[in-house]
Design a protein around this motif. Sequence first.
Motif, PDB file in Angstrom:
ATOM      1  N   LEU A 199      18.935  -1.472  17.870  1.00 45.82           N
ATOM      2  CA  LEU A 199      17.225  -1.995  18.007  1.00 45.82           C
ATOM      3  C   LEU A 199      16.493  -1.161  18.963  1.00 45.82           C
ATOM      4  CD1 LEU A 199      17.238  -5.818  16.944  1.00 45.82           C
ATOM      5  CD2 LEU A 199      17.598  -3.658  15.593  1.00 45.82           C
ATOM      6  N   PHE A 200      15.024  -0.942  18.792  1.00 48.68           N
ATOM      7  CA  PHE A 200      14.313  -0.111  19.894  1.00 48.68           C
ATOM      8  C   PHE A 200      14.041  -1.467  20.924  1.00 48.68           C
ATOM      9  CE2 PHE A 200      13.494   2.050  15.935  1.00 48.68           C
ATOM     10  CZ  PHE A 200      14.549   3.130  16.256  1.00 48.68           C
ATOM     11  N   HIS A 241      16.289  12.893   8.648  1.00 47.92           N
ATOM     12  CA  HIS A 241      14.914  12.067   8.489  1.00 47.92           C
ATOM     13  C   HIS A 241      14.581  12.518   7.234  1.00 47.92           C
ATOM     14  CE1 HIS A 241      13.518  15.703  10.249  1.00 47.92           C
ATOM     15  NE2 HIS A 241      12.371  15.812   9.558  1.00 47.92           N
ATOM     16  N   ARG A 244      13.223   1.123   4.243  1.00 50.27           N
ATOM     17  CA  ARG A 244      13.030   2.530   3.567  1.00 50.27           C
ATOM     18  C   ARG A 244      13.440   2.678   2.168  1.00 50.27           C
ATOM     19  NH1 ARG A 244      10.692   6.814   5.938  1.00 50.27           N
ATOM     20  NH2 ARG A 244      12.532   7.848   5.348  1.00 50.27           N
ATOM     21  N   ARG A 284      15.498  -3.329   8.934  1.00 44.42           N
ATOM     22  CA  ARG A 284      14.705  -2.047   9.271  1.00 44.42           C
ATOM     23  C   ARG A 284      15.228  -1.000   8.327  1.00 44.42           C
ATOM     24  NH1 ARG A 284      16.187   0.092  15.144  1.00 44.42           N
ATOM     25  NH2 ARG A 284      18.101   0.553  14.217  1.00 44.42           N
ATOM     26  N   ALA A 285      16.475  -1.106   8.235  1.00 42.88           N
ATOM     27  CA  ALA A 285      17.198   0.211   7.157  1.00 42.88           C
ATOM     28  C   ALA A 285      16.953  -0.127   5.664  1.00 42.88           C
ATOM     29  CB  ALA A 285      18.488   0.271   7.349  1.00 42.88           C
ATOM     30  N   ILE A 335      18.618   8.083   3.874  1.00 45.25           N
ATOM     31  CA  ILE A 335      20.059   7.099   3.775  1.00 45.25           C
ATOM     32  C   ILE A 335      19.865   5.969   4.947  1.00 45.25           C
ATOM     33  CG2 ILE A 335      22.374   7.192   4.416  1.00 45.25           C
ATOM     34  CD1 ILE A 335      22.508  10.004   3.117  1.00 45.25           C
ATOM     35  N   GLY A 336      19.964   4.989   4.578  1.00 46.23           N
ATOM     36  CA  GLY A 336      19.886   3.986   5.739  1.00 46.23           C
ATOM     37  C   GLY A 336      21.064   3.893   6.679  1.00 46.23           C
ATOM     38  N   VAL A 337      20.927   3.577   7.892  1.00 47.23           N
ATOM     39  CA  VAL A 337      22.067   3.422   8.819  1.00 47.23           C
ATOM     40  C   VAL A 337      22.050   2.082   9.486  1.00 47.23           C
ATOM     41  CG1 VAL A 337      23.136   4.469  10.521  1.00 47.23           C
ATOM     42  CG2 VAL A 337      22.400   5.752   9.004  1.00 47.23           C
ATOM     43  N   ARG A 377       2.348   4.045   8.660  1.00 52.37           N
ATOM     44  CA  ARG A 377       1.492   3.083   9.465  1.00 52.37           C
ATOM     45  C   ARG A 377       0.488   2.286   8.481  1.00 52.37           C
ATOM     46  NH1 ARG A 377       1.500   5.656  15.259  1.00 52.37           N
ATOM     47  NH2 ARG A 377       3.608   5.504  15.510  1.00 52.37           N
ATOM     48  N   GLY A 433       9.340  -2.603  11.051  1.00 54.84           N
ATOM     49  CA  GLY A 433       8.547  -1.689  10.253  1.00 54.84           C
ATOM     50  C   GLY A 433       8.505  -0.272  10.711  1.00 54.84           C
ATOM     51  N   PHE A 434       9.537   0.052  11.714  1.00 53.86           N
ATOM     52  CA  PHE A 434       9.413   1.259  12.184  1.00 53.86           C
ATOM     53  C   PHE A 434       9.318   2.358  11.251  1.00 53.86           C
ATOM     54  CE2 PHE A 434      11.161   5.022  14.457  1.00 53.86           C
ATOM     55  CZ  PHE A 434      10.868   4.800  15.689  1.00 53.86           C
ATOM     56  N   GLY A 435      10.080   2.309  10.205  1.00 62.15           N
ATOM     57  CA  GLY A 435      10.173   3.268   9.162  1.00 62.15           C
ATOM     58  C   GLY A 435       9.350   3.479   7.869  1.00 62.15           C
TER      59      GLY A 435
END
Lengths: 527, 335, 364
Positions: free
Chosen positions: C90-91, C77, C152, C148-149, C81-83, C106, C101-103
């Motif tokens: 996906l969640f 974390h 960040r 998503r990746a 590095i994006g993965v 808020r 927007g997970f990473g």
Amino acid sequence: MTPSSAEYHPSRPSTPAAAWSRLLPTSWIAVAAVLVSLFALLPLGFIIWVAIQTGWTSVAQLVFRPRVGELLVNTLSLVILVVPITALLSVALAWLTERSDLPGARFWSGLSVAPLAVPAFVHSYAWITLFPSMHGLFAGVLISVIAYFPFIYLPVAATLRRLDPALEDAAASLGNTPWRVFLRVVLPQLKLAVLGGALLVGLHLLAEYGLYVFIRFDTFTTAIVDQFQSTFNGPAANMLAGVLVVCCLVLLALEAMLRGGERYARVGSGAARTAVRTSLGRATVPCLALPLITASLALGVPFLTVGRWLVAGGAGVWNLDVISLALWQTLVLALGGALLTVAIAIPMAWLSIRRPGPLPRLLESCNYIVGSLPGVVIALALVTVTVRVAMPLYQTVATILAAYALMFLPRALVSLRASIAQAPVELEQAAGSLGRSPLRALWSTTVRLSAPGAAAGIALVGLGITNELTATQMLAPNGTRTLAMAFWAMSNELDYAAAAPYALIMVVMSLPLTWLLYVQSRRMAGR
Amino acid sequence: MKSTHFALTSAALLLALYASSALAQDAKGIVIYNAQHESLTNEWAEAFTKETGIKVTIRKGSDTEFGNQIVAEGKLSPADVFLTENSPAMALVDNAGLFAPVDADTLAQVPEEFRPANGHWTGIAARSTVFAYDKTKLTADKLPKSLLDLAGPSWKGRWAASPSGADFQAIVGALLELKGEAATVEWLKGMKANFTAYRGNSTAMKAVNAGEVDGAVIYHYYYYGDQAKTGENSKNVSLHLFKNQDPGAFVSISGGGVLASSKHPKEAQAFLKWITGKTGQGILRTGTSFEYAVGTGDESNPELTPLKDLQAPKVEASKLDSKKVSELMTAAGLL
Amino acid sequence: MSFLHLHGLRKAYGNVTAVDGIELAVAVGSRTAIVGPSGCGKTTLLRLIAGFEAPDAGSIVLYGTELAGNGDVVPAHRRGIGVVAQDGALFPHLSIADNIGFGMKRDEDARDERIADLAYVVGLDRGILKRRPHQLSGGQQQRVALARAMARKPRLMLLDEPFSALDTGLRASMRKAVAELLEQAGIATILVTHDQAEALSFADQVAVMRDGAFSQVGAPRDLYLRPKDRMIAEFLGDSIILPARISSGIAECAIGHIGADSTSPRDVARIMLRPEQVFLEPASRADVANTPPNVVFGEIIEAEFAGSVSTVALRVLNSLDPPDAAVIGNHPLILRRSFVDAPTVGAIVRISVHGKAHVFDGTA
């Protein structure tokens, strides 16, 4: 049941499915399912009917009084304290046994399920003989937690095992610390398992009698039994039962509300990688304390005390004639009740898998609602109905088996549904195309494939019946004395030594069934 | 699917049939609805069967549960004989007109004071109300003079009882009969404020022994029974007798009756006669029950304070009103 | 300029060594593909770079910062590095917007707009942002995972077989789209795959991995035409491998004298040709007898029609002075031809080779 009618009418389409639906049209199964559900609604209808008969003023008098308030406070405090504690404990244990490098994780996992083999009232018996002055809310919470936490542990551990670790990796790569990954990704996915287990725990808290009698903690169920013992089927008992039913419905509604329309299936194809176990490092020893303490409280205490009483009682408490009769009667009731329950669950399970729609959903939810009612409510309904309008069935094996069927129908449904869903109708058709007659096709595919589910259902229901006390006492035919009844009678006379053999036999009988449950949950996780 | 269904259903039905024969009572024997202590009734039943060859099936329950149950079952009751610990439940069944008159030679074995005038049932044993107290805490001068004292503020949080049991409800019945409704309601109110509820007299006595409470209103034989065994639940306990015709000196009569609907009236009457006769009452003297014998000329266990020395209040057994008692106790929040 | 360096990376699970002695340098904004058969350790390597696992030995250095080495490990974390995982990961409990927007923080400014922008960048319709992952197709899920990746702003993106779950047609277009997208964003990428065509077409640098180690690293073209050994050659595509004698830049082999990419003379060597280098022209038996030396003919002994591409097998008729003629005699040449000019069984063809033959080191 005419054997393979297709052979006599070669002109008709003879796919197994077609022949099958000729043999037993769906509508028949639907009728059977509706009948079972109507029957299942009997206790609920009974409560409403009694309320109407009693009249509003009397109902209000019986319901809105301080005693009911006390019971409500007791019962609710129990639920409010026990459910979160069990959830917390179970999630922690499940994580330690499934996701950390805790030494002996498999062993601790087994020990976290094993308390299920000890009936709740035996847990209580064990504690009260160890600490005679234990009583009240604190004792109720402690014993309830250790008696019921496996109900949450089992589904949570199974879900944890099944969770795709790629999600956690993804969350970590998106900048979340391990703790935040757990909170944001793992925990939300455990929600359904926790909720399902919590509902089960809540319903058990509402329904349990013996556990709370030992430690002098009054709940609705103990109060209903008290009323029954002083007035048989008097209106006060029935109205308490009504309030209890409302409590059950509130729990069901709460769970449904929290669950919402969520579906947390794994997205994507391919097999999930096995999760890497988190290294506990220096925290290993403190972490070991949790399963160790839990196991000593939940298993050590019962085995210690039952063992102590067995030693104290010596050979004198092994009155083999009496014990073997009780064992035999328990086995007969457990097996008979389990077979009946699974048999009447079949139309419903079949319908909900093969012909899903609003009707099966409605019928199924009826069955689940009734299955959530405490045994004492169902027994009260059946006693009153049989004594008033169906005297030939009064105090017969048929009635007690029917009560078991009502109480444990959901257990059978859950197991059957899962296994019938595993047997797609295409398999029947494939077997037909390989030259099997319709019935043999059915036998060699669907029936074979759902047999393990049926067996698991029988085991689960059997386990429930073996440890059932209140309904059995109220409904059983004259001369019946199950292990649970004998245990209860003995410990009521404070003859704890004489009760010990019965406790031991109940535990020994429940162990293989609990083992089966454990293995089944592990296998489910493999899918 | 159908074949499993069919196979399972038929298996279940066969099993149910088999189970009925495995569980059901012998058609020739008698069924006893037994609210008496199981051990006592078992002793009676075993000896009776041995002597007469008549089989006995026992259903366990409590006084008023069975009383109400028999009323609900009416003429179709499967019971032949009803045995209680206390008389109110007998009165309940008798008021519904469901008892057959007890055979005259049975009645002749029991003095009038231990049976109702109408002869529809008979006393089979008796038990005395006592105040079991912690002798390590209380001295004679600190004991209550009357049962009524226990409702006073000085006894707050100090005593125990088993309000859900028929035993205690019979004691309240006697109080109601002796002092009237107003006084009883008042006393129950005080009790609710003062006492701790236990389920079962033995549990209440155990609590006294463990020092959880100073005393408990129970019947006498729990103490003697425990003393005869290991004494581990009563080693710190002593019994205080209220005497002086106090409601707390109430002697409760355990009753036995034959149901009018019995299909085996001869055997049922024989049983009742047997337990009130020399052998049956002898079991009370020599056995482990420590209840008082009520048969004419039958001695109770010599360890007990003789019945006549108890100075019990005179209460007409058939007048104890179990329904009213349960109403008053429900209203007081005790049930 | 390289910004990611892997040195002597090693990881074992019990007795099984998954990754051993990995050396790799990745240039800023470049695309690297790690290709190898399943079980070769490529996913483990990716997980080591991502920080999901710690290496037993060796070091990982990103922009001069040691991510792993000497027993110290920067957790996943904190690597930035994006993965993108095989099936997107996906969640399931979050909406598409929340997945993307997970990473993000808020309270990030204009969070919703950024999510919408990212969705647009990866080619997702705005309308699906409120949906749940299971309502999306496989291709859409991959796009969400990528968005998503990317949210960040990573300097390095790791792609773990992200296209393998997609249909063949979609796979190629997704690959191209992702490659362009990441290039535009200036994000260096490491792609792990078992599909050599994917690796060759995607990357600037390809590493062929086998049994936990890199057998060869290089530009796609170099690797394809100049593989280090027979196994790499065959892994990367169809190949014709022949014994030959090398002298003065010419490989003398069963199908003629062919220009070689090595000048050092050797009596016994092995050369590799890609079938695409071999050309067949119609000829007759008479030509075989009459033609000058140094021209080689063959006879078609099998021909298999398979749509756009046909497979033919031919036997060399007049092999020239081969060091090991038996090899050719026993093993006919297998070539794929366009169906348009695929010869039929029994036909005589003249064999010619375009480009140079690759000479393997040693006798591989």
